[in-house]
Design an enzyme around this catalytic site. Structure first.
Site, short mmCIF file in Angstrom:
data_model
loop_
_atom_site.label_atom_id
_atom_site.label_comp_id
_atom_site.label_asym_id
_atom_site.label_seq_id
_atom_site.Cartn_x
_atom_site.Cartn_y
_atom_site.Cartn_z
N HIS A 110 0.81 -1.22 0.00
CA HIS A 110 0.00 0.00 0.00
C HIS A 110 0.85 1.27 0.00
CE1 HIS A 110 -4.25 1.05 0.14
NE2 HIS A 110 -3.95 2.10 0.86
N ASP B 230 -7.37 3.92 9.14
CA ASP B 230 -8.71 3.88 8.55
C ASP B 230 -8.93 2.62 7.72
OD1 ASP B 230 -9.42 6.28 9.67
OD2 ASP B 230 -8.98 7.48 7.91
N GLU C 172 -12.42 12.66 13.57
CA GLU C 172 -11.82 12.96 12.27
C GLU C 172 -12.65 14.04 11.61
OE1 GLU C 172 -10.63 10.08 9.44
OE2 GLU C 172 -9.54 8.81 10.87
#
Length: 549
Positions: A101, A171, A287
């Site tokens: 990632h 997340d 957030e």
């Protein structure tokens, strides 16, 4: 044909160096989907799909093909390969790869071996040889020991079997433990529990010398703090001991909107200031994100609203256009306390200054909330919108300049099209251990601003990779010109001078740790922090020892 022979020769050298008992001539018959060798539980592969997978990452911005891919079944496998690289007269590099990632090729190498720490073989092929052990939960002590390549989603599943869960998250859960700990690991819980690196008791690390060292606050402390947030520069995390807490059962998930940036950030900063309060008097997750004109409150990060009933800005903002800001907050709870959750949420919301008609609430299982992004990923994959270039830009912005950033970037440079979510939320610096390698702004509170854009082939310039990359450069130039001292999260630079500027007064210690734990500079060269050393291991050891005196 010549290229294949050269590659075969290189792999032969690696196999002999690592100590695998195999006739090198057997490699001449390897090719295509069968180009792999399994000996003693170790898989060293030149399989086309393995090589292709290791050559790319989520960013899809750069490509580098390694000489081979190693699928380890233990820390000893990792150590044998790294030791071979360290002692080899002909230097080659070693890069650990988790779920791939990274954005800018940080886990890639074109002159060495990629160690595939996560998952099975490429393309879902059955893995040859044993897998590393599963997470081991210590229920009484409330921690879990996990393999460095374990994905956080699997850590969650294992700990939930014991009614426990890690405290701090990212997340997206399909990331490797070693990968996020090498950066920091942040999400909406960081204001309260700190980043993931603040919730680690102990590590096993294979250093750049091929040594397996256990490190913690009490043992090999310099390595422990260096590796946490160390961008893979000092070693490969093969085991992490993660702190746990009692797992909630459900989550009350709330979004409220603001048209005034000062009110939005004021409320965010107020909410994170409650971190020392009892659980009933604070939210568990804070957030936020930016919504530009003509956008939807929905985005790929969640399925918060029904696709059949999308919420448009014009319906909230009186049709006046402009930028809106969404505060995203959650309250965790157990079935036994469900009768008090409404009162707790209402008491906290009463102190906030959002648009009163813009409260959107949903209730869902704890696991579903944590795994919310993966559900959106599956939708994007089905539409061919996941495997596209991602020119992401993640910045830590000091609290004192966040309003200037809003005016210059959100209301200026970005215009009214974003090509992806824009996250913004504050964190408390005192939750970050300053002995780690991570660099943050020198203020008590700082913001993450994450431009998580995707380059799409729609024919429109504003969605192109060139346009979005140029916009990122404009944002950074604006910060430089106006003196906003941002720090990159998931940093990417191409020169050592830029890295020295990034680390600031931490550079000296960072460089010293490099000399001690990876003197030949063979680890994680995709970060482009240090140049590969051509000196022998014995020369490097002597130099490192003399520098330490």
């Amino acid at each position: 044909m010549a290229t294949k022979l050269l590659l075969t020769f290189a792999i032969c050298r690696l196999i002999v160096t690592v100590g695998l008992n195999i006739d090198p001539t057997d490699l001449l018959s390897l090719g295509g989907a069968t180009a792999s060798v399994a000996v003693g539980g170790v898989q060293l592969s030149v399989d086309q799909s393995d090589m292709e997978s290791a050559s790319m990452d989520f960013g899809m911005l750069t490509r580098a093909e390694p000489l081979a891919v190693l699928h380890p079944s233990s820390a000893e496998d990792v150590a044998r390969l790294v030791k071979a690289a360290y002692t080899s007269a002909q230097v080659f590099t070693v890069s650990a790869r988790g779920h791939g990632h990274s954005i800018n090729g940080q886990a890639q190498t074109n002159n060495g071996v990629v160690i595939q720490m996560s998952g099975s073989g490429a393309g879902g092929r059955k893995r040859v040889g044993p897998r590393p052990g599963p997470p081991r939960v210590f229920q009484k002590e409330r921690f879990v020991d996990v393999w460095g390549g374990e994905l956080w989603i699997d850590v969650l599943k294992s700990t939930l079997e014991h009614g426990l869960a890690p405290k701090s998250w990212t997340d997206y859960l399909y990331l490797s433990v070693g990968g996020t700990l090498s950066n920091a690991g942040i999400s909406g819980q960081a204001f309260n529990h700190g980043p993931q690196i603040s919730n680690v008791h102990e590590l096993d690390v294979v250093t750049g010398k091929g040594e397996i060292l256990t490190c913690s606050e009490e043992e090999n402390t310099e390595l422990f703090h260096g590796v946490l947030g160390g961008l893979g520069q000092f070693g490969i995390i093969t085991r992490a001991r993660i702190s746990l807490e009692q797992a909630p059962q459900r989550v009350r998930w709330i979004r409220v909107l603001y048209s005034n940036f000062s009110a939005f950030t004021g409320d965010q900063e107020y909410l994170i200031s409650l971190h020392e309060q009892p659980d009933a008097q604070k939210f568990d997750y804070v957030e936020g994100f930016v919504i530009v004109d003509e956008g939807l409150i929905n985005n790929w990060r969640s399925s918060f609203f029904s696709p059949r009933n999308p919420v448009k800005i014009s319906s909230i903002n009186g049709g006046n256009g402009g930028v809106l800001y969404c505060l995203e907050i959650t309250k965790n709870y157990h079935e036994s306390t469900a009768d008090t959750i409404d009162q707790e949420v209402e008491a906290l919301l009463k102190k906030l200054n959002f648009i009163q008609t813009s409260v959107f609430t949903t209730d869902l299982p704890y696991v579903d909330f944590l795994d919310r992004v993966h559900k959106a990923e599956l939708k994007l994959r089905s539409k061919g919108l996941w495997d596209v270039p991602h020119p992401w830009l993640n910045l830590f912005v000091p609290k004192s300049r966040i309003a200037d950033f809003d005016k210059g970037v959100f209301k200026g440079i970005l215009g009214n099209k974003t090509s992806g979510p824009i996250l913004i939320y504050p964190m408390n610096k005192n939750k970050w251990d300053q002995r780690s390698s991570v660099v943050t702004p020198d203020e008590d509170v700082f913001y993450l601003v994450a431009l998580l854009r995707s380059a799409l082939d729609t024919g429109e310039d504003i969605h192109s990779l060139e346009y979005l990359s140029n916009q990122n450069r404009q944002v950074l130039r604006f910060c430089d010109d106006t003196g906003i001292k941002v720090k990159h999260y998931l940093p990417h630079y191409t020169t050592q001078e830029e890295w020295m500027d990034h680390f600031g007064d931490k550079w000296g210690r960072f460089n010293q740790r490099k000399m001690e734990f990876d003197p030949r500079h063979i680890m994680a060269t995709g970060q482009r922090i240090f140049k590969l050393s051509s000196t022998s291991s014995s020369s490097s050891s002597s130099s490192s020892s003399s520098m330490a005196l």
